[in-house]
Scaffold this active site. Structure first.
Site, PDB file in Angstrom:
ATOM      1  N   HIS A  62      -6.991   7.119  -0.321  1.00 33.42           N
ATOM      2  CA  HIS A  62      -5.734   7.593  -0.719  1.00 33.42           C
ATOM      3  C   HIS A  62      -5.790   7.711  -2.160  1.00 33.42           C
ATOM      4  O   HIS A  62      -5.867   6.816  -3.219  1.00 33.42           O
ATOM      5  CB  HIS A  62      -4.731   6.309  -0.476  1.00 33.42           C
ATOM      6  CG  HIS A  62      -4.566   6.142   1.025  1.00 33.42           C
ATOM      7  ND1 HIS A  62      -3.900   6.924   1.933  1.00 33.42           N
ATOM      8  CD2 HIS A  62      -5.176   5.299   1.653  1.00 33.42           C
ATOM      9  CE1 HIS A  62      -3.843   6.455   3.164  1.00 33.42           C
ATOM     10  NE2 HIS A  62      -4.445   5.400   3.204  1.00 33.42           N
ATOM     11  N   ARG A  64      -3.470   9.220  -5.198  1.00 32.67           N
ATOM     12  CA  ARG A  64      -1.970   9.409  -5.135  1.00 32.67           C
ATOM     13  C   ARG A  64      -1.474  10.592  -5.952  1.00 32.67           C
ATOM     14  O   ARG A  64      -0.563  10.714  -6.531  1.00 32.67           O
ATOM     15  CB  ARG A  64      -1.374   8.247  -5.788  1.00 32.67           C
ATOM     16  CG  ARG A  64      -1.694   6.784  -5.101  1.00 32.67           C
ATOM     17  CD  ARG A  64      -1.284   6.836  -3.634  1.00 32.67           C
ATOM     18  NE  ARG A  64      -1.446   5.473  -3.290  1.00 32.67           N
ATOM     19  CZ  ARG A  64      -1.447   5.017  -1.695  1.00 32.67           C
ATOM     20  NH1 ARG A  64      -1.390   6.038  -1.006  1.00 32.67           N
ATOM     21  NH2 ARG A  64      -1.530   4.008  -1.701  1.00 32.67           N
ATOM     22  N   ASN A 278      -2.558  -2.687   6.170  1.00 33.50           N
ATOM     23  CA  ASN A 278      -2.213  -2.269   7.315  1.00 33.50           C
ATOM     24  C   ASN A 278      -3.165  -1.268   7.822  1.00 33.50           C
ATOM     25  O   ASN A 278      -3.615  -0.459   7.274  1.00 33.50           O
ATOM     26  CB  ASN A 278      -0.848  -1.268   7.126  1.00 33.50           C
ATOM     27  CG  ASN A 278      -0.343  -0.959   8.844  1.00 33.50           C
ATOM     28  OD1 ASN A 278      -0.772  -1.484   9.579  1.00 33.50           O
ATOM     29  ND2 ASN A 278       0.332   0.149   8.611  1.00 33.50           N
ATOM     30  N   ASP A 305     -10.532   2.494   2.982  1.00 34.07           N
ATOM     31  CA  ASP A 305      -9.327   2.551   2.870  1.00 34.07           C
ATOM     32  C   ASP A 305      -8.809   2.247   1.421  1.00 34.07           C
ATOM     33  O   ASP A 305      -7.465   1.501   1.469  1.00 34.07           O
ATOM     34  CB  ASP A 305      -8.502   1.794   3.966  1.00 34.07           C
ATOM     35  CG  ASP A 305      -7.065   2.141   4.443  1.00 34.07           C
ATOM     36  OD1 ASP A 305      -6.577   3.127   3.524  1.00 34.07           O
ATOM     37  OD2 ASP A 305      -6.437   1.519   4.931  1.00 34.07           O
ATOM     38  N   GLY A 324      -1.639  -2.332   1.312  1.00 32.06           N
ATOM     39  CA  GLY A 324      -2.738  -1.690   0.958  1.00 32.06           C
ATOM     40  C   GLY A 324      -3.421  -2.206  -0.201  1.00 32.06           C
ATOM     41  O   GLY A 324      -2.901  -3.175  -0.990  1.00 32.06           O
TER      42      GLY A 324
HETATM   43  O1  DOR Z   1      -2.423  -0.576   3.798  1.00 36.22           O
HETATM   44  C1  DOR Z   1      -2.603   0.747   4.118  1.00 36.22           C
HETATM   45  N1  DOR Z   1      -2.042   1.373   3.077  1.00 36.22           N
HETATM   46  N2  DOR Z   1      -2.737   1.420   5.360  1.00 36.22           N
HETATM   47  C2  DOR Z   1      -2.292   2.597   5.365  1.00 36.22           C
HETATM   48  O2  DOR Z   1      -2.458   2.861   6.712  1.00 36.22           O
HETATM   49  C3  DOR Z   1      -1.795   3.352   4.410  1.00 36.22           C
HETATM   50  C4  DOR Z   1      -2.043   2.836   3.025  1.00 36.22           C
HETATM   51  C5  DOR Z   1      -1.440   3.358   2.052  1.00 36.22           C
HETATM   52  O3  DOR Z   1      -1.143   4.672   1.810  1.00 36.22           O
HETATM   53  O4  DOR Z   1      -1.054   2.661   1.202  1.00 36.22           O
HETATM   54 ZN    ZN Z   2      -4.025   4.033   8.067  1.00 38.14          ZN
END
Ligand code: DOR
Ligand code: ZN
EC number: 3.5.2.3
Length: 441
Positions: A62, A64, A278, A305, A324
């Site tokens: 991710h 941002r 998550n 992730d 996250g």
């Molecule tokens: O822990 C997580 N963070 N799981 C996700 O699916 C999304 C991610 C986030 O974008 O922060």
């Molecule tokens: Zn996810």
């Protein structure tokens, strides 16, 4: 363009079945030769006693950017990636605006090109605005450069839409990446449902929330012949579903994160929100199953992730903190320390899951040291120690549960497209003609 000779390292290139002491010659941005005792008029990089591997590929990151550039930008994300050995990353579309149009894909690519540290492969949204109501303009997104589709962070709860996404993307052979989480089963959940959620008084997310969606998506992949990829698989039951689907010839792949291989819900005892993620951290039995799944080859890739979050948002009451943790800079060290030294994976096996594996899923020409391919390459000092420290992250965010740990394995050199990004553990500042200094909040 320059020439570099990476000399005397143990070259591990799973895509080409290579594990031997060899030299690698890089010229004009490409791998020119891999062999014994190569001689060339080139700058020599001494790799004796080191591992030489393809630049790693992280298929679940991710950034941002656009939207929350206080947490991460394409540039800082790429810098964190390089430090962690990743020269290619795929970024999830839960940006603001959402990556559901060609213009956002093009914006991300332009940022990546300007930064110059590595390659970014955007993943487009399955549904417009991640709202789960109608499909995004998938053809337009692919044309702009999207390598796959996901509503990651959210589950596509509408089975009909998921069916259409799998059907439609089949034409292009692009994967649909499932964030498998039944919204109603998981609603308001904070950590894994079980002993620790009861003891800590936090609402649980049952394994079933993940497993029912994986089962559904496997059935839809079978129905449509679409290419399904399961993101951040976290339970023994999920693994069993994927195993059985693969045995039946369903076109399904899956990834696991380092945290689901190493940490459990027991780590939530201190209510430290850096462990809030998550899918949630599960149990020791799940870890055992996932490690076996890696060993047996059912799991195709390891992905971080990497999910940066602002400090003031993580420092909330547990229920209000976002899910996250960052991971780009710790994934390789964690895998080397816990899984390779722990006897779960061979060094080659670990590198395969972070190079050839994810490249194959995304259909990108990366994760290999094949002759004529892009010279994305890393030199790893597997004996050096990395101290995980909050003020040493290249990432703009510091939400890591590993701060204070020492990990084995440091990336010594990084080459992207034949040019050094990191040389002898130091960033080559002129790379991309940009300088950057991190501000620690
Ligand atoms: O822990 C997580 N963070 N799981 C996700 O699916 C999304 C991610 C986030 O974008 O922060
Ligand atoms: Zn996810």
């Amino acid at each position: 363009m320059s020439r570099y000779l990476i000399q005397g390292g143990r070259v591990i290139d799973p895509a080409n079945n290579i594990d031997d002491t060899l030299d690698v010659l890089i010229e004009n941005g490409k791998i020119e030769a891999v062999g014994k005792h190569l001689a060339a008029d080139a700058e020599v990089i001494d790799a004796s006693g080191m591992i030489v591997a393809p630049g790693l590929v992280d298929m679940h990151v991710h950034l941002r950017d656009p939207g929350r550039t206080d947490e991460e930008t394409v540039e800082t994300g790429l810098r964190a990636a390089a430090k962690g050995g990743f020269t290619s990353i795929a970024c999830m579309p839960n940006t603001d605006p959402v990556t559901d149009s060609a213009s956002v894909v093009e914006y991300i690519q332009r940022q990546a090109k300007d930064a110059g540290f590595g390659n970014v492969f955007p993943i487009g949204a399955i549904t417009h605005g991640l709202a789960g109501e109608r499909l995004s303009e998938m053809g337009e997104l692919i044309q702009a450069g999207a390598v796959g589709f996901s509503d990651d962070g959210k589950c596509v709860m509408n089975s009909q839409l998921m069916r259409r996404a799998l059907e439609y993307t089949r034409m292009w052979g692009k994967p649909v990446i499932s964030h498998a989480e039944d919204e109603l089963l998981a609603r308001n959940g904070q950590i894994n449902e079980g002993y620790w959620s009861t003891v800590l008084g936090l609402k649980g997310i049952p394994s079933a929330a993940e497993e029912v969606i994986i089962a559904r998506d496997i059935i839809l992949a079978e129905l449509t012949g679409g290419k399904l990829h399961i993101a951040h698989l976290s339970t023994a039951g999920s693994l069993d579903l994927v195993k059985r689907a693969k045995e039946h010839g369903v076109n399904v792949t899956c990834e696991v994160t380092p945290h689901h291989l190493i940490l459990t819900d027991e780590n939530l005892q201190g209510y430290d929100t850096n462990f809030k993620v998550n899918p949630p951290l599960r149990t020791a039995a799940d870890i055992e199953a996932l490690r076996k799944g890696l060993k047996d080859g059912i799991i195709d890739a390891i992905a971080s992730d990497h999910a940066p979050h602002a400090r003031h948002e993580k420092e909330m009451e547990f229920d209000y903190a976002p899910f996250g943790m960052i991971g780009l800079e710790t994934t390789l060290g964690l895998i080397l320390t816990e899984l390779v030294d722990g006897g779960v994976l061979s060094l080659g096996g670990a590198i395969a899951k972070m190079s050839a594996g994810p490249s194959r899923i995304l259909g990108i020409p990366k994760g290999s040291l094949g002759i004529g391919g892009d010279a994305d390459l890393i030199v790893i000092d597997t004996n050096a120690i990395l101290e995980v420290s909050a003020n040493k992250f290249e990432s703009k965010s510091i939400n890591s549960p590993y701060v204070g740990r020492t990990l084995k394995g440091v990336v010594k050199d990084v080459f992207t497209a034949g040019e050094p990004v990191i040389k002898d553990k130091v960033f080559v500042d002129s790379y991309g003609e940009k300088r950057f200094s991190r501000v620690v909040l």
